[in-house]
Design an enzyme around this catalytic site. Structure first.
Site, PDB file in Angstrom:
ATOM      1  CD  GLU B 500     -46.452 -50.301   2.288  1.00 28.56           C
ATOM      2  OE1 GLU B 500     -45.552 -49.470   2.401  1.00 28.56           O
ATOM      3  OE2 GLU B 500     -47.667 -50.018   2.376  1.00 28.56           O
ATOM      4  CB  SER B 530     -52.795 -52.105  -0.246  1.00 30.98           C
ATOM      5  OG  SER B 530     -52.485 -52.355  -1.589  1.00 30.98           O
ATOM      6  CD  GLU B 531     -49.776 -47.369   2.830  1.00 31.18           C
ATOM      7  OE1 GLU B 531     -50.542 -47.272   1.843  1.00 31.18           O
ATOM      8  OE2 GLU B 531     -48.542 -47.232   2.744  1.00 31.18           O
ATOM      9  CG  ASP B 556     -45.233 -39.270   8.076  1.00 35.20           C
ATOM     10  OD1 ASP B 556     -45.115 -38.055   8.195  1.00 35.20           O
ATOM     11  OD2 ASP B 556     -44.460 -40.090   8.628  1.00 35.20           O
ATOM     12  CG  HIS B 598     -41.558 -39.937   4.401  1.00 36.38           C
ATOM     13  ND1 HIS B 598     -42.338 -39.440   3.398  1.00 36.38           N
ATOM     14  CD2 HIS B 598     -41.362 -41.245   4.100  1.00 36.38           C
ATOM     15  CE1 HIS B 598     -42.582 -40.398   2.527  1.00 36.38           C
ATOM     16  NE2 HIS B 598     -42.016 -41.498   2.925  1.00 36.38           N
TER      17      HIS B 598
END
Lengths: 79, 821
Positions: B500, B530-531, B556, B598
Site C-alpha cells: 500500500e 488487500s493484504e 497488526d 497498530h
C-alpha cells in the site's frame, strides 16, 4: 510589507528538514498558494506554498541545506 | 496517487447510470463437425479417454476409502479423497486448450484437473522432451520405478503411467510421489507439465495464480495462469482480493511498454453447485449465476461467462477464447464452468443435503456418457470401441494402483530411520549471489533527491565531537533499509516491490522514498488495501521464478493475510519436498503510539509457524545487512521493523553503516554491550531500554549487563547466549511482545535446558503485559522500560542490591494468570 516563509512544524517529532529545491528565484513574482519550494524530512518530501503574493525578495536557505523548524527560509515582499 | 490521473469533479458529479456488459450463459453453439475440423478426430477421441482416466482414477480412490480395496487390490489409504466425479468434462476441456507452459493452480478437489493437465501436456510435448522431463525428475528415480513395475507400449504411454503413478504415490504419501510424499492428495503438482500446486485452503490459488500471471507478464512469457477453484470459493474474501488485484487499472493507465495491459490470469470456477454441504445458488451466496460476480470487479465484467462443464468441447472453446484475450493484454477473465458433482464432497458425505431425484436428473448430462454417445453418433467410434477403451483405462489404472501400493515400487517414507528428514525440507538455506545485472530505469539513481540527500549524510550516527547526530544528518535505519533494497532493485530484474502506497509515498514510513523517481511501475507499484492478495501474489510471483518484496505497513495487519503467510508463504518449499523456492520478503512495521490495533509485536506468531524465517533488527547496520540477506534468501522471510527506530542512527559501530553492499548472516545474535553480571537478550527495540538500564545499573549498583540483540528469531544460534550465561549465571529476555506465548518465552525455556548448570537464577522474561497496547500517553507503562529491567535485576538476580521498587509492574503474575491476564 515583508512576509517571511517559515519552515513549518512537520509532525511533532521533526526538528529540521532539508530544502530540496526552490521553484522560484529572487525577483520572481509569486502568488499566494503557489508552490514555492520542496522540502524533505527523514520520512517524506513535501511542497511548501507561498504564504503571500508579491516578489520573492530573498532566499535565506539555499537548496540542499538543512533548516530547523521555525527558521525563516525566504522573504516575500509587496503584494 | 499518481498525479497523472486527476480526480475530476466535473466528471464524477455528472448524473447517469452504470451499464454492464452482457454475461453470456451457455452460449456455446459450435457444431460437432466444426469441432472435428478444429481438433481432429484423434484429439477428440483422446478427450473421451482422458475423461475416463480421470473418472477411473477417482473411482479407485473412492473405492479404497469406502471398502479398503479396488478390484483385487487392498490398501488402507488414510488420507483425504475429495473427488470430482461428474466434473471430468470441465477438467479435460480446459486442459485441451492449455499449453504445457500454461500453469494451473488447483484446489483440494483437483485430482481430475491435475490428471487432465498432465495428459494434455503429454500429448503436446515431444517424446524427447517427455523423456528429458522424466529422466530429470528425482534424478530418474520415479521413472525407474514406473519402468520396472508398470508395462508400457510407448513413450506416451510411459509418460501417462509416470503421471498417474507419480500422483497416486503422492496421494499415498510415498517417497517417490511427485512431491516426495510431502504434499498428498490436496497438494499434488508437477510443474514440467504445467500443474502447479493444488491448495487445500479454499480459494487460496486465486491470489497465487494471479502472482504467477504477473511474473508471466513481466518476463514476457506467452502463456497464462489459471486459478482453479469451486463455486464455494466465491464466499472467500481473498478470492475477491485476487480478482481485484488482477484487475487493477494501473496495468493499462500507468504501466508502459511491453508491460502494459492486463494480467494473464483466468479465474476458472468449476461450479459443482455445492460448497461441501452448503448450496451456493439459493442458500449461501447472493449471486444467482456465478459469472455475475465479474460485473462487480471491472468494467469488462472480467469477460465473464457461464459455460457447460458437462461438455468438454464447450469448456475448451471458452478457455481458448479467454486465453487469447489474456495473451492480448485484456486479462483477467472469469469462467463459471457449471459441472454438477455426482459424488459426495468427500467419501464421508451421505448426501443429506440433496435429493435422489436431483442426482438422477443430472445423470443424462454426465460428461462421459453424453460425449461417448456423440462420438458414436458421429461414426467416430463404435459402442464396442468405447467399451474396449473403458476396459483399457481400467487396466491402466489397475496397473498403476498395483504399483503404487507395492513398497518395492513406491517405498514408504522411513522417518524413524531419518528423524529430521521432514525438518531438512523446511528451508533451502540457499542465497543468490550478489546481484549485478543492469535493469531498466526511469532515471539514473543519482538524479533522485533521496539518494543525493543520503550521500551527504554521515555514515556514523556519532559526530566528530561525540555528539549524536539527527536523522537529517546521519544515515538512519530507514536509509539503511533503503540502501539494501536499492541495490537489489537496481541489479535484479526478477525482484519487484509493492504494497500500500509504496510508490510516490515511499511506503507509509518513507523507506522507499525516492525509488519511484528511478524505477518503472512494473518494478514498484501501489497495491490495493488487500493484504491477503499482497502476500498471495508475492508467493505466486516467487513460485513462477520471480522474487518478491512486499509490505503490510503494520504488522497488526498480519491477521488480514493469515492464511497467505502461515499456509502459503511458509509451506510451499517443504510441501514440494524442496522443489519449489519461495523467495518472498514480507516487511511488517511494528507500530507505536496508535494503540491496540497498530502497535503489536507479532513476531511470535510468525516464529511459531514452521517454514518462515523471522528477522527483527534494531540498528541501521544490522537492518541493512539483514535486509540484504533477506532479499538474497531463497526462503521466505518475515522482516519486522520498529517504527520507533526508523529515525535512529548508527551508534554501535564506529565506522557507521558501510556505504557498500554487505550481508549479515541470518540467525546470529549480536553482543551489543559486554558485561559480566547479567545476560540480557533483547528482541527488536527492547535493546534500547536494556542499554539505558545497563548504564544505570553500572553507575548506581556496580552491576554490568551483557546485552545481546537477538536480531533474528528464526533461525537462532544459541551459542553466544549460552557462552554469555556461563559467564553471568543470569538471563533476562526482554521483548515488546505480550509475554504469554511470546518468542522470549521460547528463548527462556530453551536456555533453561541448554545452560541449566550455569544458571544461578531462573531465566526471566520481561515482555509487555497480556492486555491491549494503550495509547501513546500510557505506552511507557506498557512496553518494558529501563526501570522494569532494573527492578528485575536487583530484586530477582541480585536481591542484595535491591533498594526502592522501580517501574510500574507491581503485580503478581500468578494472580494475573488466574484472571486470564
Amino acid at each position: 510589507m515583508d512576509t517571511p516563509v517559515i519552515m513549518p512544524q512537520l509532525g511533532n517529532e521533526i526538528e529540521e528538514a532539508q530544502i530540496d529545491a526552490w521553484a522560484k528565484a529572487p525577483g520572481d513574482t509569486v502568488t499566494k498558494g503557489e508552490m514555492l519550494l520542496t522540502i524533505t524530512t527523514p520520512k517524506l518530501t513535501m511542497e511548501l506554498e507561498a504564504p503571500a503574493t508579491g516578489i520573492l525578495k530573498e532566499i535565506l536557505v539555499p537548496a540542499d541545506e538543512l533548516a530547523s523548524v521555525g527558521t525563516t527560509l525566504a522573504i516575500i515582499t509587496g503584494g | 496517487m499518481p498525479k497523472s490521473i486527476p480526480v475530476d469533479p466535473d466528471y464524477f458529479r455528472q448524473p447517469g447510470k452504470l451499464a454492464f456488459p452482457d454475461i453470456p450463459l451457455h452460449a456455446y453453439n459450435t457444431s460437432f463437425e466444426d469441432e472435428r475440423a478444429r481438433h481432429g478426430d484423434r484429439v477428440l477421441i483422446d478427450v473421451l479417454r482422458h475423461m475416463m482416466l480421470v473418472r477411473e482414477f477417482e473411482t479407485m480412490l473412492g473405492s479404497f476409502k469406502a471398502k479398503g480395496s479396488y478390484q483385487d487390490i487392498t490398501y488402507a489409504y488414510k488420507g483425504p479423497a475429495h473427488l470430482s466425479l461428474g466434473q471430468e468434462g470441465a477438467a479435460v476441456g480446459a486442459a485441451l486448450s492449455l499449453t504445457p507452459e500454461d500453469h494451473i493452480f488447483g484446489s483440494h478437489r483437483s485430482h481430475g484437473e491435475f490428471i487432465a493437465k498432465g495428459l494434455s501436456a503429454i500429448a503436446k510435448l515431444s517424446p524427447q522432451d517427455l523423456t528429458r522431463i522424466m529422466e530429470t525428475h528425482q534424478k530418474g528415480n520415479l521413472l525407474r520405478a514406473v519402468e520396472a513395475h508398470i508395462p508400457v507400449s510407448s513413450v506416451t504411454n510411459l509418460a501417462e503411467n509416470f503421471l498417474l503413478f507419480g500422483l497416486l504415490a503422492e496421494i499415498f504419501m510415498k517417497a517417490n510421489g511427485f512431491n516426495g510424499g510431502m504434499g498428498g492428495s490436496m497438494h499434488a503438482f508437477f510443474t514440467p507439465f504445467g500443474a502447479y500446486p493444488n491448495n487445500a485452503i479454499v480459494g487460496a490459488s486465486s491470489g497465487i495464480a494471479t502472482g504467477a500471471a504477473l511474473r508471466k507478464k513481466l518476463n514476457g512469457s506467452r502463456s497464462i495462469a489459471v486459478a482453479l477453484s469451486g463455486d464455494g470459493s466465491t464466499g472467500c474474501g481473498p478470492v475477491f482480493e485476487a480478482m481485484n488485484f488482477a484487475s487493477m487499472a494501473q496495468y493499462d493507465t500507468l504501466w508502459t511498454d511491453a508491460q502494459k495491459g492486463g494480467v494473464p490470469v483466468l479465474f476458472c470456477f468449476n461450479n459443482n453447485f455445492y460448497a461441501m454441504g452448503g448450496q451456493t445458488i439459493g442458500e449461501t451466496m447472493g449471486w444467482d449465476r456465478l459469472s455475475r460476480i465479474g460485473a462487480g470487479i471491472n468494467p469488462h465484467a472480467m469477460h465473464a461467462e457461464t459455460v457447460d462443464g458437462s461438455n468438454p468441447l464447450a469448456v475448451a472453446d471458452a478457455v481458448a477464447r479467454k486465453r487469447e484475450l489474456l495473451l492480448s493484454g485484456q486479462g483477467p477473465a472469469l469462467l463459471d464452468v457449471e459441472c454438477y458433482r455426482i459424488g459426495g464432497h468427500s467419501t464421508t458425505d451421505a448426501n443429506v443435503y440433496r435429493t435422489r431425484e436431483e442426482l438422477a436428473s443430472w445423470e443424462k448430462h454426465d460428461a462421459i456418457s453424453s460425449y461417448a454417445a456423440r462420438l458414436i453418433a458421429a461414426g467416430m467410434m463404435t459402442e464396442a470401441e468405447v467399451e474396449a477403451m473403458k476396459a483399457g483405462v481400467t487396466a491402466s489404472i489397475a496397473a498403476v494402483t498395483r504399483a503404487a501400493v507395492d513398497p518395492a515400487a513406491a517405498p514408504v517414507i522411513d522417518i524413524p530411520a531419518d528423524p529430521t528428514l521432514i525438518g531438512r525440507l523446511m528451508f533451502s538455506n540457499e542465497e543468490i549471489p550478489v546481484p549485478t545485472s543492469e535493469v531498466k530505469l526511469l532515471a539514473a539513481p543519482e538524479t533522485s533527491a533521496r539518494i543525493r540527500q543520503d550521500a551527504k549524510k554521515s555514515r556514523s550516527g556519532i559526530g566528530p565531537n561525540g555528539e549524536k547526530l539527527s536523522a537529517m544528518r546521519a544515515i538512519t535505519l530507514r536509509d539503511a533499509l533503503f540502501e539494501a533494497v536499492l541495490h537489489h532493485m537496481l541489479h535484479d530484474e526478477r525482484l519487484i516491490a509493492y504494497g500500500e502506497e509504496c510508490r510516490e509515498w515511499g511506503g507509509a514510513f518513507g523507506v522507499y522514498r525516492g525509488l519511484s523517481d528511478i524505477l518503472p511501475y512494473e518494478r514498484l507499484f501501489n497495491s490495493p488495501i488487500s493484504e491477503a492478495a499482497i502476500v498471495a501474489t508475492a508467493v505466486g510471483h516467487a513460485l513462477e521464478g520471480g522474487r518478491s518484496l512486499v509490505e503490510l505497513m503494520y504488522g497488526d495487519f498480519i491477521g488480514r493475510a493469515g492464511d497467505e503467510i502461515f499456509n502459503q508463504m511458509a509451506k510451499w518449499h517443504s510441501m514440494s519436498a524442496g522443489i519449489l523456492k519461495v523467495p518472498v520478503v514480507l516487511r511488517c512495521s511494528v507500530g507505536s503510539k496508535y494503540g491496540a490495533q497498530h502497535s503489536q509485536d507479532w513476531t511470535a506468531l510468525c516464529a511459531h509457524i514452521p517454514g518462515l524465517k523471522v528477522l527483527y533488527p534494531a540498528t541501521p547496520y544490522d537492518a541493512k545487512g539483514l535486509m540484504a540477506s533477506a532479499l538474497s534468501s531463497e526462503d521466505p522471510v518475515v522482516f519486522f521493523e520498529s517504527q520507533r527506530l526508523y529515525d535512529s542512527v548508527e551508534t554501535f559501530r564506529t565506522d557507521g553503516v558501510p556505504a557498500d553492499y554487505y550481508r549479515i548472516a541470518m540467525g546470529e545474535p549480536d553482543i551489543k554491550r559486554d558485561g559480566k553480571d547479567v545476560t540480557v537478550l533483547t528482541i527488536g527495540p527492547s535493546l534500547f531500554p536494556a542499554l539505558a538500564a545497563a548504564d544505570q545499573l553500572e553507575q548506581n549498583y556496580g552491576l554490568s549487563l551483557e546485552i545481546i540483540d537477538a536480531r533474528s528469531l528464526v533461525p537462532f544460534n544459541y551459542d553466544p547466549v549460552i557462552a554469555s550465561v556461563r559467564k553471568t549465571g543470569h538471563l533476562l529476555v526482554v521483548t515488546e511482545a505480550s509475554e504469554r506465548g511470546s518468542f522470549a518465552m521460547t528463548l527462556a525455556t530453551n536456555m533453561t535446558r541448554f545452560a541449566f548448570s550455569s544458571l544461578k537464577s531462573p531465566p526471566r522474561v520481561l515482555g509487555s503485559p497480556n492486555w491491549i497496547v494503550p495509547g501513546a500517553e500510557m505506552e511507557s507503562t506498557y512496553f518494558p522500560q529501563a526501570d522494569d529491567i532494573i527492578q528485575i535485576v536487583t530484586s530477582e538476580m541480585y536481591p542484595e542490591k535491591h533498594t526502592n521498587r522501580r517501574g510500574v509492574r507491581n503485580w503478581n503474575d500468578l494472580d494475573l494468570a488466574r484472571q486470564a491476564l
